[in-house]
Each structure stands twice: as structure tokens, then as C-alpha cells.
Scaffold this motif. Structure first.
Motif, PDB file in Angstrom:
ATOM      1  N   GLY A 149      57.839  36.298  57.753  1.00  0.00           N
ATOM      2  CA  GLY A 149      57.597  37.257  56.672  1.00  0.00           C
ATOM      3  C   GLY A 149      57.264  36.596  55.343  1.00  0.00           C
ATOM      4  N   PHE A 150      57.046  35.286  55.359  1.00  0.00           N
ATOM      5  CA  PHE A 150      56.684  34.575  54.127  1.00  0.00           C
ATOM      6  C   PHE A 150      55.380  35.185  53.585  1.00  0.00           C
ATOM      7  CE2 PHE A 150      54.955  30.907  51.735  1.00  0.00           C
ATOM      8  CZ  PHE A 150      56.071  30.593  50.973  1.00  0.00           C
ATOM      9  N   LEU A 151      55.364  35.403  52.276  1.00  0.00           N
ATOM     10  CA  LEU A 151      54.253  36.154  51.684  1.00  0.00           C
ATOM     11  C   LEU A 151      53.104  35.225  51.262  1.00  0.00           C
ATOM     12  CD1 LEU A 151      56.437  38.600  49.514  1.00  0.00           C
ATOM     13  CD2 LEU A 151      55.379  39.066  51.742  1.00  0.00           C
ATOM     14  N   TRP A 152      52.217  34.951  52.185  1.00  0.00           N
ATOM     15  CA  TRP A 152      51.043  34.112  51.879  1.00  0.00           C
ATOM     16  C   TRP A 152      49.960  34.965  51.228  1.00  0.00           C
ATOM     17  CZ3 TRP A 152      51.529  28.979  52.704  1.00  0.00           C
ATOM     18  CH2 TRP A 152      52.389  28.529  53.701  1.00  0.00           C
ATOM     19  N   GLY A 153      49.279  34.395  50.259  1.00  0.00           N
ATOM     20  CA  GLY A 153      48.181  35.153  49.663  1.00  0.00           C
ATOM     21  C   GLY A 153      47.495  34.395  48.559  1.00  0.00           C
ATOM     22  N   GLY A 154      46.887  35.131  47.660  1.00  0.00           N
ATOM     23  CA  GLY A 154      46.167  34.529  46.545  1.00  0.00           C
ATOM     24  C   GLY A 154      46.414  35.326  45.278  1.00  0.00           C
ATOM     25  N   ALA A 155      46.082  34.723  44.132  1.00  0.00           N
ATOM     26  CA  ALA A 155      46.414  35.352  42.848  1.00  0.00           C
ATOM     27  C   ALA A 155      45.209  35.396  41.907  1.00  0.00           C
ATOM     28  CB  ALA A 155      47.554  34.586  42.178  1.00  0.00           C
ATOM     29  N   THR A 156      45.186  36.451  41.101  1.00  0.00           N
ATOM     30  CA  THR A 156      44.121  36.654  40.104  1.00  0.00           C
ATOM     31  C   THR A 156      44.712  37.406  38.901  1.00  0.00           C
ATOM     32  OG1 THR A 156      43.586  38.795  41.060  1.00  0.00           O
ATOM     33  CG2 THR A 156      42.297  36.919  41.860  1.00  0.00           C
ATOM     34  N   ALA A 157      43.881  37.622  37.890  1.00  0.00           N
ATOM     35  CA  ALA A 157      44.251  38.514  36.780  1.00  0.00           C
ATOM     36  C   ALA A 157      43.037  39.370  36.458  1.00  0.00           C
ATOM     37  CB  ALA A 157      44.652  37.696  35.558  1.00  0.00           C
ATOM     38  N   ALA A 158      43.283  40.608  36.059  1.00  0.00           N
ATOM     39  CA  ALA A 158      42.198  41.567  35.835  1.00  0.00           C
ATOM     40  C   ALA A 158      41.109  40.994  34.928  1.00  0.00           C
ATOM     41  CB  ALA A 158      42.762  42.860  35.244  1.00  0.00           C
ATOM     42  N   ASN A 159      41.537  40.435  33.787  1.00  0.00           N
ATOM     43  CA  ASN A 159      40.519  40.024  32.804  1.00  0.00           C
ATOM     44  C   ASN A 159      39.650  38.872  33.305  1.00  0.00           C
ATOM     45  OD1 ASN A 159      41.207  37.289  31.245  1.00  0.00           O
ATOM     46  ND2 ASN A 159      43.135  38.269  31.787  1.00  0.00           N
ATOM     47  N   GLN A 160      40.121  38.145  34.314  1.00  0.00           N
ATOM     48  CA  GLN A 160      39.370  36.991  34.783  1.00  0.00           C
ATOM     49  C   GLN A 160      38.481  37.303  35.993  1.00  0.00           C
ATOM     50  OE1 GLN A 160      43.278  34.752  34.065  1.00  0.00           O
ATOM     51  NE2 GLN A 160      41.849  33.062  34.264  1.00  0.00           N
ATOM     52  N   ILE A 161      38.649  38.513  36.552  1.00  0.00           N
ATOM     53  CA  ILE A 161      37.802  38.857  37.707  1.00  0.00           C
ATOM     54  C   ILE A 161      37.017  40.159  37.549  1.00  0.00           C
ATOM     55  CG2 ILE A 161      39.119  37.584  39.458  1.00  0.00           C
ATOM     56  CD1 ILE A 161      40.353  40.300  40.335  1.00  0.00           C
ATOM     57  N   GLU A 162      37.589  41.142  36.866  1.00  0.00           N
ATOM     58  CA  GLU A 162      37.021  42.492  36.973  1.00  0.00           C
ATOM     59  C   GLU A 162      35.634  42.660  36.369  1.00  0.00           C
ATOM     60  OE1 GLU A 162      39.732  45.414  35.380  1.00  0.00           O
ATOM     61  OE2 GLU A 162      41.128  45.159  37.038  1.00  0.00           O
ATOM     62  N   GLY A 163      35.435  42.211  35.144  1.00  0.00           N
ATOM     63  CA  GLY A 163      34.212  42.596  34.447  1.00  0.00           C
ATOM     64  C   GLY A 163      34.304  44.086  34.122  1.00  0.00           C
ATOM     65  N   GLY A 164      33.154  44.765  34.115  1.00  0.00           N
ATOM     66  CA  GLY A 164      33.149  46.207  33.808  1.00  0.00           C
ATOM     67  C   GLY A 164      33.957  46.485  32.550  1.00  0.00           C
ATOM     68  N   PHE A 165      33.747  45.640  31.542  1.00  0.00           N
ATOM     69  CA  PHE A 165      34.681  45.647  30.407  1.00  0.00           C
ATOM     70  C   PHE A 165      34.577  46.903  29.557  1.00  0.00           C
ATOM     71  CE2 PHE A 165      32.914  44.354  26.150  1.00  0.00           C
ATOM     72  CZ  PHE A 165      31.578  44.472  26.481  1.00  0.00           C
ATOM     73  N   ARG A 166      33.488  47.671  29.741  1.00  0.00           N
ATOM     74  CA  ARG A 166      33.353  48.928  29.006  1.00  0.00           C
ATOM     75  C   ARG A 166      33.247  50.115  29.962  1.00  0.00           C
ATOM     76  NH1 ARG A 166      35.434  49.575  24.401  1.00  0.00           N
ATOM     77  NH2 ARG A 166      34.076  49.337  22.611  1.00  0.00           N
ATOM     78  N   GLU A 167      33.522  49.894  31.230  1.00  0.00           N
ATOM     79  CA  GLU A 167      33.349  50.998  32.189  1.00  0.00           C
ATOM     80  C   GLU A 167      34.652  51.751  32.426  1.00  0.00           C
ATOM     81  OE1 GLU A 167      30.698  50.228  35.613  1.00  0.00           O
ATOM     82  OE2 GLU A 167      30.358  48.294  34.636  1.00  0.00           O
ATOM     83  N   GLY A 168      34.503  52.992  32.848  1.00  0.00           N
ATOM     84  CA  GLY A 168      35.683  53.802  33.186  1.00  0.00           C
ATOM     85  C   GLY A 168      36.553  54.072  31.979  1.00  0.00           C
ATOM     86  N   ASN A 169      35.939  54.135  30.779  1.00  0.00           N
ATOM     87  CA  ASN A 169      36.685  54.382  29.527  1.00  0.00           C
ATOM     88  C   ASN A 169      37.623  53.264  29.137  1.00  0.00           C
ATOM     89  OD1 ASN A 169      35.651  56.858  28.865  1.00  0.00           O
ATOM     90  ND2 ASN A 169      37.115  57.951  30.201  1.00  0.00           N
ATOM     91  N   LYS A 170      37.416  52.090  29.697  1.00  0.00           N
ATOM     92  CA  LYS A 170      38.330  50.988  29.352  1.00  0.00           C
ATOM     93  C   LYS A 170      38.192  50.643  27.867  1.00  0.00           C
ATOM     94  CE  LYS A 170      38.985  46.059  30.108  1.00  0.00           C
ATOM     95  NZ  LYS A 170      38.413  45.767  28.783  1.00  0.00           N
ATOM     96  N   GLY A 171      39.319  50.364  27.228  1.00  0.00           N
ATOM     97  CA  GLY A 171      39.298  49.892  25.847  1.00  0.00           C
ATOM     98  C   GLY A 171      39.179  48.378  25.811  1.00  0.00           C
ATOM     99  N   LEU A 172      39.015  47.834  24.621  1.00  0.00           N
ATOM    100  CA  LEU A 172      38.908  46.374  24.496  1.00  0.00           C
ATOM    101  C   LEU A 172      40.281  45.732  24.504  1.00  0.00           C
ATOM    102  CD1 LEU A 172      36.191  46.012  21.695  1.00  0.00           C
ATOM    103  CD2 LEU A 172      35.915  45.686  24.173  1.00  0.00           C
ATOM    104  N   ASN A 173      40.353  44.572  25.115  1.00  0.00           N
ATOM    105  CA  ASN A 173      41.613  43.826  25.049  1.00  0.00           C
ATOM    106  C   ASN A 173      41.362  42.419  24.511  1.00  0.00           C
ATOM    107  OD1 ASN A 173      41.021  41.986  27.193  1.00  0.00           O
ATOM    108  ND2 ASN A 173      41.529  43.582  28.668  1.00  0.00           N
ATOM    109  N   ILE A 174      42.427  41.680  24.353  1.00  0.00           N
ATOM    110  CA  ILE A 174      42.338  40.375  23.686  1.00  0.00           C
ATOM    111  C   ILE A 174      41.351  39.430  24.376  1.00  0.00           C
ATOM    112  CG2 ILE A 174      44.373  39.428  24.917  1.00  0.00           C
ATOM    113  CD1 ILE A 174      44.052  38.795  21.279  1.00  0.00           C
ATOM    114  N   SER A 175      41.283  39.499  25.702  1.00  0.00           N
ATOM    115  CA  SER A 175      40.381  38.572  26.394  1.00  0.00           C
ATOM    116  C   SER A 175      38.919  38.990  26.238  1.00  0.00           C
ATOM    117  CB  SER A 175      40.755  38.441  27.859  1.00  0.00           C
ATOM    118  OG  SER A 175      40.736  39.695  28.455  1.00  0.00           O
ATOM    119  N   ASP A 176      38.671  40.223  25.811  1.00  0.00           N
ATOM    120  CA  ASP A 176      37.282  40.652  25.597  1.00  0.00           C
ATOM    121  C   ASP A 176      36.660  40.018  24.349  1.00  0.00           C
ATOM    122  OD1 ASP A 176      37.115  42.321  27.839  1.00  0.00           O
ATOM    123  OD2 ASP A 176      38.133  43.943  26.788  1.00  0.00           O
ATOM    124  N   VAL A 177      37.481  39.487  23.458  1.00  0.00           N
ATOM    125  CA  VAL A 177      36.912  38.822  22.275  1.00  0.00           C
ATOM    126  C   VAL A 177      37.025  37.302  22.380  1.00  0.00           C
ATOM    127  CG1 VAL A 177      37.243  40.767  20.717  1.00  0.00           C
ATOM    128  CG2 VAL A 177      39.082  39.078  20.942  1.00  0.00           C
TER     129      VAL A 177
END
Ligand code: BG6
Length: 480
Positions: free
Chosen positions: A11-39
Motif C-alpha cells: 500500500g506504499f503510495l508511489w506517485g509524482g508531484a506537481t503544483a498548479a502554477n507550474q503546470i496548469e497555464g490557462g492563467f486567465r481561463e475559467g474566471n481565474k484571478g491573478l496570483n503571485i506566480s502570474d507576475v
């Protein structure tokens, strides 16, 4: 979990890791507001620029390029990416929710339905393949409006906004997400408060006062989130997340040993102590006195912190830090974020991060010895240049070697008696580097055709390490 066993527990939890700001893009889509990584502009100077006095937190497309705006376009390509994670056999996928997709400015009363619906789709896609999401609530994605209007986590009001955000996502995803973490690398703010706390101290004199007040607010917010999570999702596990780099004394000079101990207390243990034990450690009182820190603590805060302790410690581990009390400029370690001096026993990556798998075993032993709560290595990996060969293959043996040695170190730590829940290696798919904004600092098992200048087709391609990791997971770490 059985202790002192060899190999990895069932049951060891093997996997991988990411963060939204480093993968998602679509920085203005879906009504998303700006965040610190956008500047955050691209390039090695990006954090310096962000922290420079007078920086106005505006986007200036004439002057800079912003790699996080498109990132690797996970926002549109998540199905393809998740299918590849499933092919590798991932049990879990660590990701973060962008606060600004849910509350675009951070201080609204109602969440943004389009943002909520996006993560519903992502979680459903993961569950389609039996992959459990591990969600970081805040990973360097603070709403820019809270930075500009409220001064980031210096403001007590942000606690209320965070609570609203956390409660909204617990309610919405209660049937879909069982593993949570509050703040990514919370202790990293001691070195670089801007990314997670949303401010840079005005000057050295107020540096500690402001940083520790902001920590206090985050501790209260984290404890509230833990309590709310338990009420809404009784079978959830919620952890903190610490940047852990064990501190080695440069030599046996007691002054240096003491210095290393004190640095370790402050940097590695202070936040974890509060999160896990639910009290401020005694050593910090002296530090507060010597640095004129006087915390504003409201009635009920300390009780709340006591009640809202975490279930596990998530940690990132990239390197150790060797240090001495007095160091000459030329001795300083290059390029890493934790400081210290060069360790003559270790080699470093192309970005100057020293490679030390034994340090991971040391870290896990230190943390488990101190806290006796389950640990989860939620970040570890090698940022390196990759070469696409003429036949299209990417033979990243350097990455395989790095990961193999770190996985062996975890196995040894488990045999030492450490309770380890899982391992999600960082940047399982190539993504935008946090510290430099480069795409060429690649961590992934999956290559993404996107270059530092923004060119590329965004095509995904498994590297040699993809097949290697797939077999590691299939054999539960027996074949490395
Ligand atoms: C950790 C962060 O500090 O290190 C990640 O949580 C980051 O966001 C990772 O990407 C690796 O750092 P870098 O600078 O190589 O991207």
C-alpha cells in the motif's frame, strides 16, 4: 504498518508531484484571478525581481516573459497527462489547487463555480484510473489581490479568507480527496517569504517580526483547516509540508556544531513543532527575545493550534546543507536555496544543488525520531538538462541514478523503523522551474516539448526513466 521491515510496505503510495502554477497555464481561463506566480517573470533573476523594492506586482509583457501563464497547459491536457501517470502505475498524484481558480481575488464570499468544476474533472479523471489525489491547499499560489491590498499573510484577515477557501474545497471534494496538505514548504518563508506569505519584509529590522507574525497567522489557518477537514471528511488525512535539508556541521568545532543545531531548530523544526505538537517550542522564545519579536496572539489561538495538529508530515528533500558559523564568501554553496558551504564529499547538480541520498535517510530518521508521526516524501528529484536523441528517445540515466539512490535511502530508513507513507517524486512531468522559470531544468519522467524561450509544440514523450519508474512501482520498489 509493520516496522523495521525490508522493502516497501504494502500500500506504499508511489506517485509524482506537481503544483498548479507550474503546470496548469490557462492563467486567465475559467474566471481565474491573478496570483503571485502570474507576475513572476522567466529567468534566473525572477525571485530577485519579485523581491526588489518598488516591484509593482503588475504584468509587463513588454519587458518580461511569463512562463507560468501557459506552463505546460495541463489545464487543457490533463486527460492525456493523467493517462500517462496511469500507465506508469501511479497510486497517487500530488497536485495543488490554485486558490485563485476558486476565489479569484481571495476575499469574495462565494467560490467560483468554473474553478470548482475544473478540479472535479481532474479528480474524476484520476479516479477513473484508481489514482488518489494528494492535494496541497496552498503552493505558491496566493491571490495577488491579497498581496496588494492586504499585505499578504501579515494581515489577520487572510486567515478568514483562507478558512473560507479551505472549507469550500473540503465541502466540494469530500468524496474525491482523502489526502491533504496545508502550506507547501511552510518553513521556506524564513528564506523567501514572498512566494508563500505574499510580502517581502520592509527592512532587516522588521524582518523577523513580520515573518513570525505571518507564520502565526498561517499556523492558526492551518489548525482551522485541519479541524474543519476532520469534521467534513472524517476519513481524511491532512498533513503539513516542510522543506527539509538536514544541517551538517562543517567540522567538530563545538561552535560550528552548535551553530548547525540552532539553524536546524529554526529552519527544519520550528514549523513542524507547531504543526505536530501543537505548541510553540521553547527554543523559539529566546530567538524572539533576541530579535525583538512580539507576536500578536488572539484569545483562543493557542488552543486552536493545540487542537488542530496534523496527521502526517509531508516533506520535500533535495539536498543537505553543510554549514559553519563564520564563512568566507568563496566557501558558500552555489545555487541552492538553503545556503551553507560546499560539502567536499558531495557532487552537485548543474544548478549547484548538492546530491546526497544518505541525507534523505538521515532526514527521515531525524524527523521520525523527533515526532513519531507518519512521514510522506512528497518532493524529491533531479532538475537536469535532457537531450532528445535523433531517434526521439530521451535517455535520462542521470535521473534514474539519482532516484534509485534516494529510493534505496528510503528503504533503509524504513528498515531503521521509520513509518513512511509514500513517495511522490517532484515534477513527474516536466514543468516550469519555481526558482528560475526555466523549462530546461527538467525533473520529469515525461518530456514536454517546451523550451526556455517559450517555443515548442507541448507534445508529451516518455523518457527512459518513465519505463524504469513504472517497473519500480510494479515491483513495489523491489527492482530498482
Ligand atoms: C520546491 C517547491 O521548493 O522545489 C517546488 O515546492 C519547486 O515548487 C521545487 O519547483 C524544485 O525547485 P525548482 O526551483 O528547481 O523548480
Amino acid at each position: 504498518m509493520e516496522h523495521n521491515q525490508h522493502g516497501f510496505p504494502e500500500g506504499f503510495l508511489w506517485g509524482g508531484a506537481t503544483a498548479a502554477n507550474q503546470i496548469e497555464g490557462g492563467f486567465r481561463e475559467g474566471n481565474k484571478g491573478l496570483n503571485i506566480s502570474d507576475v513572476l517573470p522567466g529567468g534566473k533573476e525572477r525571485l530577485k525581481i519579485l523581491m526588489s523594492p518598488g516591484f509593482n506586482f503588475e504584468i509587463d509583457n513588454e519587458k518580461y516573459r511569463y512562463p507560468n501563464h501557459e506552463a505546460i497547459d495541463f489545464y487543457h491536457r490533463y486527460k492525456e497527462d493523467i493517462a500517462l501517470f496511469a500507465e506508469m502505475g501511479f497510486k497517487v498524484f500530488r497536485m495543488s489547487i490554485a486558490w485563485t481558480r476558486i476565489f479569484p481575488n481571495g476575499d469574495e464570499l462565494e467560490p467560483n463555480e468554473e474553478g470548482l468544476a475544473f478540479y472535479d474533472r481532474v479528480f474524476d479523471e484520476l479516479h477513473k484510473y484508481g489514482i488518489e489525489p494528494v492535494v496541497t491547499i496552498s503552493h505558491y499560489e496566493m491571490p495577488l489581490h491579497l498581496v496588494k491590498e492586504y499585505g499578504g499573510w501579515r494581515s489577520r484577515q487572510v486567515v478568514t479568507f483562507f478558512e473560507r477557501y479551505a472549507t469550500s474545497i473540503f465541502n466540494r471534494y469530500k468524496d474525491k480527496v482523502k489526502y491533504w496538505m496545508t502550506f507547501n514548504e511552510i518553513n521556506g518563508a524564513l528564506k523567501m517569504p514572498i512566494m508563500s506569505m505574499g510580502f517581502s519584509p520592509q527592512n532587516e529590522e522588521v524582518r523577523y517580526q513580520q515573518t513570525f507574525q505571518a507564520f502565526h497567522h498561517q499556523f492558526v489557518a492551518s489548525a482551522m483547516a485541519v479541524k474543519t477537514c476532520k469534521q467534513i471528511i472524517p476519513d481524511a488525512q491532512i498533513g503539513c509540508m516542510i522543506l527539509f535539508a538536514p544541517v551538517y556541521s562543517y567540522d567538530s568545532n563545538p561552535e560550528n556544531v552548535l551553530y548547525a543545531l540552532k539553524e536546524e531548530e529554526l529552519f527544519n523544526y520550528f514549523c513542524a513543532d507547531v504543526h505536530v505538537r501543537g505548541v510553540y517550542p521553547t527554543f523559539i522564545q529566546r530567538f524572539f527575545k533576541e530579535h525583538s519579536v512580539e507576536l500578536e496572539i488572539q484569545d483562543g489561538d493557542l488552543e486552536l493550534i493545540k487542537e488542530g495538529t496534523v496527521d502526517y508530515i509531508g516533506l520535500s528533500y533535495y539536498m543537505s546543507r553543510t554549514d559553519k558559523k563564520v564563512k568566507a564568501e568563496e566557501e558558500k554553496a552555489n545555487g541552492n536555496i538553503v545556503g551553507g558551504v560546499k560539502n567536499p564529499f558531495l557532487k552537485a547538480s548543474d544548478w549547484g544543488w548538492e546530491i546526497d541520498p544518505v541525507g534523505l535517510r538521515i532526514s527521515l530518521n531525524k524527523l521520525y525520531g523527533r515526532y513519531q508521526v507518519p512521514l510522506f516524501v512528497v518532493e524529491n528529484g533531479l532538475g537536469a538538462y535532457d537531450q532528445v536523441e535523433e531517434d526521439g528517445t530521451i535517455n535520462d540515466d542521470h535521473r534514474i541514478d539519482y532516484l534509485r539512490e534516494h529510493i534505496k535511502a528510503m528503504e533503509e530508513a524504513i528498515a531503521d523503523g521509520v513509518e513512511l507513507m509514500g513517495y511522490t517524486s517532484w515534477g513527474c512531468i516536466d514543468l516550469v522551474s519555481m526558482s528560475t522559470g526555466e523549462m530546461s531544468k527538467r525533473y520529469g519522467f515525461i518530456y514536454v516539448d517546451k523550451q526556455d524561450d517559450g517555443s515548442g509544440t507541448l507534445e508529451r514523450k516518455p523518457k527512459k526513466s518513465f519505463y524504469w519508474y513504472k517497473n519500480v512501482i510494479a515491483t513495489n520498489g523491489e527492482q530498482l
